[in-house]
Design a protein around this motif. Structure first.
Motif, PDB file in Angstrom:
ATOM      1  N   ASP A 106      13.452   5.673  -2.476  1.00 35.27           N
ATOM      2  CA  ASP A 106      13.024   7.069  -2.383  1.00 35.27           C
ATOM      3  C   ASP A 106      13.936   7.923  -3.246  1.00 35.27           C
ATOM      4  O   ASP A 106      15.085   8.149  -2.893  1.00 35.27           O
ATOM      5  CB  ASP A 106      13.074   7.550  -0.926  1.00 35.27           C
ATOM      6  CG  ASP A 106      12.490   8.944  -0.755  1.00 35.27           C
ATOM      7  OD1 ASP A 106      11.508   9.267  -1.458  1.00 35.27           O
ATOM      8  OD2 ASP A 106      13.008   9.711   0.082  1.00 35.27           O
ATOM      9  N   PRO A 132       7.547   5.064  -4.275  1.00 32.96           N
ATOM     10  CA  PRO A 132       6.596   6.179  -4.230  1.00 32.96           C
ATOM     11  C   PRO A 132       6.140   6.541  -5.638  1.00 32.96           C
ATOM     12  O   PRO A 132       6.874   6.327  -6.607  1.00 32.96           O
ATOM     13  CB  PRO A 132       7.418   7.318  -3.605  1.00 32.96           C
ATOM     14  CG  PRO A 132       8.834   6.989  -3.940  1.00 32.96           C
ATOM     15  CD  PRO A 132       8.933   5.487  -4.037  1.00 32.96           C
ATOM     16  N   VAL A 160       1.311   6.356  -2.684  1.00 39.51           N
ATOM     17  CA  VAL A 160       1.228   7.813  -2.802  1.00 39.51           C
ATOM     18  C   VAL A 160       2.143   8.478  -1.789  1.00 39.51           C
ATOM     19  O   VAL A 160       2.816   9.468  -2.090  1.00 39.51           O
ATOM     20  CB  VAL A 160      -0.233   8.284  -2.595  1.00 39.51           C
ATOM     21  CG1 VAL A 160      -0.314   9.803  -2.565  1.00 39.51           C
ATOM     22  CG2 VAL A 160      -1.127   7.724  -3.694  1.00 39.51           C
ATOM     23  N   ASN A 161       2.210   7.930  -0.585  1.00 42.64           N
ATOM     24  CA  ASN A 161       2.981   8.533   0.502  1.00 42.64           C
ATOM     25  C   ASN A 161       3.897   7.479   1.105  1.00 42.64           C
ATOM     26  O   ASN A 161       3.443   6.570   1.804  1.00 42.64           O
ATOM     27  CB  ASN A 161       2.025   9.097   1.555  1.00 42.64           C
ATOM     28  CG  ASN A 161       2.738   9.912   2.622  1.00 42.64           C
ATOM     29  OD1 ASN A 161       3.748   9.483   3.175  1.00 42.64           O
ATOM     30  ND2 ASN A 161       2.199  11.088   2.919  1.00 42.64           N
ATOM     31  N   THR A 163       6.283   7.802   3.426  1.00 41.39           N
ATOM     32  CA  THR A 163       6.397   7.881   4.887  1.00 41.39           C
ATOM     33  C   THR A 163       5.240   7.163   5.558  1.00 41.39           C
ATOM     34  O   THR A 163       5.416   6.422   6.534  1.00 41.39           O
ATOM     35  CB  THR A 163       6.432   9.357   5.327  1.00 41.39           C
ATOM     36  OG1 THR A 163       7.524  10.012   4.680  1.00 41.39           O
ATOM     37  CG2 THR A 163       6.620   9.464   6.832  1.00 41.39           C
ATOM     38  N   ARG A 164       4.034   7.355   5.038  1.00 43.53           N
ATOM     39  CA  ARG A 164       2.867   6.677   5.603  1.00 43.53           C
ATOM     40  C   ARG A 164       2.982   5.166   5.422  1.00 43.53           C
ATOM     41  O   ARG A 164       2.632   4.395   6.320  1.00 43.53           O
ATOM     42  CB  ARG A 164       1.598   7.194   4.944  1.00 43.53           C
ATOM     43  CG  ARG A 164       0.314   6.663   5.581  1.00 43.53           C
ATOM     44  CD  ARG A 164      -0.912   7.182   4.842  1.00 43.53           C
ATOM     45  NE  ARG A 164      -0.917   8.640   4.802  1.00 43.53           N
ATOM     46  CZ  ARG A 164      -1.287   9.361   3.755  1.00 43.53           C
ATOM     47  NH1 ARG A 164      -1.686   8.750   2.643  1.00 43.53           N
ATOM     48  NH2 ARG A 164      -1.273  10.676   3.803  1.00 43.53           N
TER      49      ARG A 164
END
Length: 265
Positions: A106, A132, A160-161, A163-164
């Motif tokens: 990240d 990401p 794309v995400n 956290t997801r």
């Protein structure tokens, strides 16, 4: 063989890889990812020509001056290649396969750091790496070169995400362990884990707050010196090794039960 003049457009190609080892590794592990190889004179270059021919990759003979221009004076060792766009792995496929250790980045925006982390992850036994799409270096020839070809061996996912994606990993039974200078634990204090994702943030800011909140553990690397922080790729290598030591053999398949509650933050 007659040497063919090269177009100057190749000099600025965003997909150029050069150097005997990176090009050879890619030829051996993922020849389909290479569109064309250029070689000059010399024994090592001749070996690369042979590797490319065996892999069915197009080869052109050129001279050192042309390679110097193509690589902007880089250490090409009389070898360069043009790569096709990198083929990212699918997150669902990686999680279904269930490797014991996955690394997620990240905010690592330097391709050299990315390549070094990929190399460490592959050598130390991680099963995949997650990036990401934003706030991260993509897999480029610079990253491939820094990885010494490890990008051809380690599945790399772009999401794309983040956290997801970490939430999906939790649903598959993964514990999420974040590296953080102010972490409440050290690696040897972690319980034995069956599967884990190691989250590595940027050198200056670490992982984003929402990503940190997703972690089940925040772990610090003890520092004894006066320098504030470790390089991201060095911290990642230490973290991968430290977390690998806490993993146990999985006794159940992925998705058959994960962490009930966050253990630490």
């Amino acid at each position: 063989m007659r040497r063919r003049p090269q177009r100057s457009a190749a000099a600025n190609s965003p997909s150029l890889i050069f150097g005997v080892h990176p090009v050879t590794e890619l030829l051996r592990a993922a020849p389909e990812s290479i569109e064309r190889v250029w070689v000059g004179e010399g024994t090592e270059a001749a070996r690369v020509r042979g590797e490319a021919a065996r892999a069915g990759v197009a080869v052109e003979t050129t001279d050192r001056a042309t390679l110097d221009r193509m690589t902007s004076g880089g250490r090409h060792q009389n070898v360069a290649a043009r790569a096709r766009p990198f083929a990212y792995a699918d997150l669902a496929d990686v999680l279904a396969r269930g490797p014991a250790l996955v690394v997620a980045l990240d905010g690592v925006t330097d391709p050299q750091n990315l390549g070094a982390i990929v190399r460490s992850a592959e050598v130390l036994g991680a099963g995949a790496l997650i990036l990401p799409r934003d706030r991260s270096a993509p897999v480029t020839p610079a990253a491939i070169r820094a990885s010494a070809g490890a990008t051809a061996h380690l599945p790399i996912v772009q999401v794309v995400n983040l956290t997801r994606a970490l939430g999906e990993a939790k649903e598959r039974g993964y514990w999420i362990v974040g590296l953080a200078p102010a972490g409440s634990s050290e690696f040897q204090e972690l319980p034995a884990l069956e599967r884990a994702v190691l989250v590595v943030g940027s050198e200056d800011k670490g992982a984003r707050p929402l990503v940190r909140e997703t972690c089940d553990f925040l772990v610090r690397i003890p520092q004894r010196g006066r320098v504030e922080s470790l390089n991201a790729s060095v911290a990642a290598a230490i973290g991968i090794y430290g977390l690998r030591e806490r993993l146990v053999r999985a006794s159940k398949p992925p998705g058959s039960g994960g962490p009930a509650t966050p253990a630490s933050s």
